[in-house]
Design a protein around this motif. Structure first.
Motif, mmCIF file in Angstrom:
data_model
loop_
_atom_site.group_PDB
_atom_site.id
_atom_site.type_symbol
_atom_site.label_atom_id
_atom_site.label_comp_id
_atom_site.label_asym_id
_atom_site.label_seq_id
_atom_site.Cartn_x
_atom_site.Cartn_y
_atom_site.Cartn_z
ATOM 1 N N VAL A 181 0.804 -1.223 0.000
ATOM 2 C CA VAL A 181 0.000 0.000 0.000
ATOM 3 C C VAL A 181 0.840 1.278 0.000
ATOM 4 O O VAL A 181 0.290 2.373 -0.039
ATOM 5 C CB VAL A 181 -0.976 0.033 1.197
ATOM 6 N N ASP A 182 2.158 1.148 0.036
ATOM 7 C CA ASP A 182 3.044 2.305 -0.120
ATOM 8 C C ASP A 182 4.061 1.923 -1.182
ATOM 9 O O ASP A 182 5.144 1.428 -0.887
ATOM 10 C CB ASP A 182 3.740 2.652 1.208
ATOM 11 N N GLY A 230 -6.184 13.299 -3.358
ATOM 12 C CA GLY A 230 -6.761 13.670 -4.644
ATOM 13 C C GLY A 230 -6.617 12.603 -5.727
ATOM 14 O O GLY A 230 -7.461 12.496 -6.616
ATOM 15 N N PHE A 231 -5.563 11.810 -5.659
ATOM 16 C CA PHE A 231 -5.391 10.741 -6.654
ATOM 17 C C PHE A 231 -6.469 9.683 -6.443
ATOM 18 O O PHE A 231 -7.131 9.244 -7.388
ATOM 19 C CB PHE A 231 -3.998 10.109 -6.502
ATOM 20 N N VAL A 232 -6.656 9.304 -5.195
ATOM 21 C CA VAL A 232 -7.653 8.279 -4.865
ATOM 22 C C VAL A 232 -9.066 8.797 -5.145
ATOM 23 O O VAL A 232 -9.886 8.113 -5.770
ATOM 24 C CB VAL A 232 -7.504 7.860 -3.382
ATOM 25 N N THR A 251 -2.705 7.347 5.459
ATOM 26 C CA THR A 251 -3.997 7.261 6.149
ATOM 27 C C THR A 251 -3.834 6.895 7.623
ATOM 28 O O THR A 251 -4.619 7.326 8.461
ATOM 29 C CB THR A 251 -4.957 6.267 5.467
ATOM 30 N N VAL A 269 -2.745 15.681 -5.383
ATOM 31 C CA VAL A 269 -2.565 14.250 -5.624
ATOM 32 C C VAL A 269 -1.401 13.639 -4.845
ATOM 33 O O VAL A 269 -1.158 12.436 -4.944
ATOM 34 C CB VAL A 269 -2.383 13.968 -7.135
ATOM 35 N N ASP A 270 -0.688 14.471 -4.084
ATOM 36 C CA ASP A 270 0.354 13.949 -3.189
ATOM 37 C C ASP A 270 0.090 14.578 -1.831
ATOM 38 O O ASP A 270 0.660 15.602 -1.484
ATOM 39 C CB ASP A 270 1.750 14.308 -3.703
ATOM 40 N N ILE A 313 -4.757 9.274 -13.254
ATOM 41 C CA ILE A 313 -5.934 10.157 -13.229
ATOM 42 C C ILE A 313 -6.000 11.012 -14.486
ATOM 43 O O ILE A 313 -6.705 12.015 -14.529
ATOM 44 C CB ILE A 313 -5.957 11.035 -11.963
ATOM 45 N N PHE A 345 -3.054 0.414 -2.313
ATOM 46 C CA PHE A 345 -4.132 1.185 -1.672
ATOM 47 C C PHE A 345 -5.203 1.517 -2.708
ATOM 48 O O PHE A 345 -6.399 1.324 -2.473
ATOM 49 C CB PHE A 345 -3.560 2.479 -1.059
ATOM 50 N N VAL A 346 -4.741 1.998 -3.855
ATOM 51 C CA VAL A 346 -5.660 2.384 -4.929
ATOM 52 C C VAL A 346 -6.380 1.140 -5.474
ATOM 53 O O VAL A 346 -7.599 1.146 -5.653
ATOM 54 C CB VAL A 346 -4.877 3.116 -6.048
ATOM 55 N N GLY A 358 -8.958 15.596 -6.862
ATOM 56 C CA GLY A 358 -8.021 15.752 -7.959
ATOM 57 C C GLY A 358 -7.066 16.918 -7.906
ATOM 58 O O GLY A 358 -6.157 17.008 -8.728
ATOM 59 N N GLY A 403 -0.808 12.812 -13.189
ATOM 60 C CA GLY A 403 -0.655 11.901 -12.071
ATOM 61 C C GLY A 403 0.044 12.475 -10.864
ATOM 62 O O GLY A 403 0.308 13.677 -10.786
ATOM 63 N N ASN A 404 0.344 11.613 -9.898
ATOM 64 C CA ASN A 404 1.103 12.030 -8.726
ATOM 65 C C ASN A 404 2.578 11.672 -8.961
ATOM 66 O O ASN A 404 2.949 11.153 -10.017
ATOM 67 C CB ASN A 404 0.531 11.399 -7.448
ATOM 68 N N GLN A 405 3.398 11.962 -7.973
ATOM 69 C CA GLN A 405 4.840 11.709 -8.136
ATOM 70 C C GLN A 405 5.103 10.252 -8.489
ATOM 71 O O GLN A 405 5.922 9.926 -9.357
ATOM 72 C CB GLN A 405 5.572 12.067 -6.838
ATOM 73 N N ASN A 454 -2.313 2.832 4.499
ATOM 74 C CA ASN A 454 -0.925 3.133 4.158
ATOM 75 C C ASN A 454 -0.397 4.172 5.161
ATOM 76 O O ASN A 454 -1.105 4.564 6.087
ATOM 77 C CB ASN A 454 -0.808 3.608 2.702
ATOM 78 N N GLN A 455 0.847 4.571 4.982
ATOM 79 C CA GLN A 455 1.453 5.509 5.938
ATOM 80 C C GLN A 455 0.620 6.783 6.071
ATOM 81 O O GLN A 455 0.389 7.289 7.172
ATOM 82 C CB GLN A 455 2.866 5.869 5.480
ATOM 83 N N ASN A 467 -10.029 11.140 -7.191
ATOM 84 C CA ASN A 467 -10.265 11.276 -8.627
ATOM 85 C C ASN A 467 -10.545 9.916 -9.254
ATOM 86 O O ASN A 467 -11.422 9.777 -10.108
ATOM 87 C CB ASN A 467 -9.046 11.935 -9.279
#
Lengths: 314, 314
Positions: A149-150, B231-233, B194, B149-150, A183, A232-233, B146, A190-192, B191-192, B235
């Motif tokens: 999840v990470d 925001g990633f989740v 949440t 996202v990080d 996304i 996680f996603v 969205g 997206g994210n990093q 995850n870390q 979205n």
């Protein structure tokens, strides 16, 4: 002879549902396959006689303990050496069976995987996956769905390699389309984590990378055969699918697609990236779900995924 | 007098759909409210006369430029000072309007928010949210969907405070139930990000924290009124909802819940945590969607969310 190890004591309706499911599966597996049941021999034989099943249909390995859903997984795995799960993994390690599946404690199954079978050298993190029906009648494989999840970007890229081999070997796709859940469709979205993973997957020659996929196109079947994402996603996605399924069920919505979303047809979740075929079934597995879990375990064994992964990462 | 600023040139079917939608909304807003349209005056007046709408129904602020969906948002915002979006934000800054909404370029709208209105001091990151119908006939607010996202854990906790004020002011919930989206219900799951957010939310006295919610229970309405997530989740969740909706539409599935999932009924996404009410509509907004966007903008203005947030974070 392919030996399919099944935990007869695992799941909310064990051993009844497991033995009934194994009986259903026994008529469908290959002639060179045999189901090996781990569990309470007396209770298993009672069910077999009640269902008029010849006792030699299965090999039975008697065990005296059971790891419950409330048990601490790692403690229970150590403290119950004669549990069906612990004995199953011992047989797997000693190659007395070729694969092992249980609808029991997911935690204890994962402890078994990591402590006995162990992950394949070169694989950063194993994954669990979910194979979900698509609207066009096909299937899409989603990984990871909850183990990791990470997730680092390089792990997502490796999941592309793992998913590719699984789709070839088990789903019989010649040139699977591998996508990254994101996304947006464009590379820079997206994210990093996904931005970095995109770069790596684009430059990886292990598979046919088709770019990003958004969740709205996941189940159309038009974009990808394998979709990689953070655990996680991925876990959130399959739980949302579950929610839609139970809502449709509750509303009496009749639709061939919704019917297929039923977890019973899926059977089990293979643990990928470890040194032997292991599948984890849904806790509330019915006999029908167990039947599919057995058949999927057989398919996974025959695909020799673990040896292909060892070869790739050696 | 409440002045609702609307970008008449924003969206795939602008200005026709926007003006038609504004006409529909004009009969539904309060007597003390007035819609202010920003855009090509000649074209707007043509549509008004074609639809037999008295010209004094609206205030029209003539603008000569349009920011297209293909334009680079920050460049276009600077280089097109007479665009409907840039002029709208100028009016918002000068308090000639009380809120501003557009179905045009999301990027340019966000540039407008961050460069003119700016985020409220003390708020780490603004959010965009989505209000989704629940099966029991209610609504659940999801944020962020969205923008961020990080997401750091403290940002998720702040989203609890923001969502709480929104649910009280706009959704008229007395004691909104605030939940954290997670992959298990127990505190130690996730995850870390949440896990850390759970700790913070549990110890925050701004809102009624009800713990974790899994995606399968999101739309039942039984657990939460506001759900905070990365925001990633978020979205990914709304895009999956979109996918299910279009699948149901395609299959002709008749169901009161699916009908409500139609984005047209939602209208717009408020940008939360900035110094004025701003809403962003769906690019392909129909007149019906615009009508709802106008009504939601009025509701958001009247809730005085930004002044409540400034008070809380001052």
């Amino acid at each position: 002879m392919t030996k399919i190890g099944i935990d007869a004591m695992g799941g909310d309706y064990a051993p009844q549902a497991v033995v009934s499911g194994a009986i259903k599966a026994s008529g469908l597996i290959g002639r060179d396959s045999k189901i090996v049941l781990f569990g309470d021999k007396v209770r298993i034989e009672e069910i077999l006689s009640r269902e008029n099943c010849p006792p030699d249909t299965f090999e039975i390995v008697p065990t005296t303990e059971v790891i419950g859903m409330g048990d601490n997984p790692s403690q229970a795995f150590r403290q119950k050496p004669d549990s069906s799960i612990a004995v199953g993994f011992r047989y797997l390690m000693e190659q007395k069976i070729d694969g092992f599946a249980s609808a029991g404690s997911t935690g204890a199954m994962m402890v078994g995987c990591m402590c006995t079978v162990k992950q394949i050298e070169g694989i950063i993190r194993p994954a669990i996956s979910s194979v979900i029906p698509t609207i066009d009648g096909g299937e899409v494989m989603l990984l990871d769905v909850g183990l990791n999840v990470d997730c680092k970007p390089e792990v997502l890229c490796q999941y592309g390699t793992i998913g590719n081999l699984y789709a070839q070997g088990v789903m019989h796709k010649e040139n699977p389309r591998i996508a990254l859940l994101n996304i947006g469709e464009e590379k820079e979205k997206g994210n990093q984590q996904t931005k970095a993973a995109y770069e790596m997957m684009e430059n990886c020659h292990d598979f046919n990378f088709v770019g990003n996929i958004e969740a709205k196109h996941l189940f159309s079947g038009e974009v990808a055969d394998v979709v990689v994402c953070d655990g996680f996603v991925g876990n959130t996605i399959i739980k949302q699918v579950e929610g839609v399924y139970s809502m449709a069920l509750h509303d009496g919505l009749k639709n061939s697609y919704f019917n297929k979303l039923n977890y019973e047809t899926v059977g089990g979740t293979p643990v990928l990236g470890i040194n032997a075929p292991v599948l984890i079934g849904h806790g509330c597995s019915s006999a029908e779900a167990i039947k599919n879990m057995v058949l999927q375990t057989e398919k996974t064994i025959k695909a020799q995924l673990d040896s292909k992964l060892r070869e790739r990462f050696s």
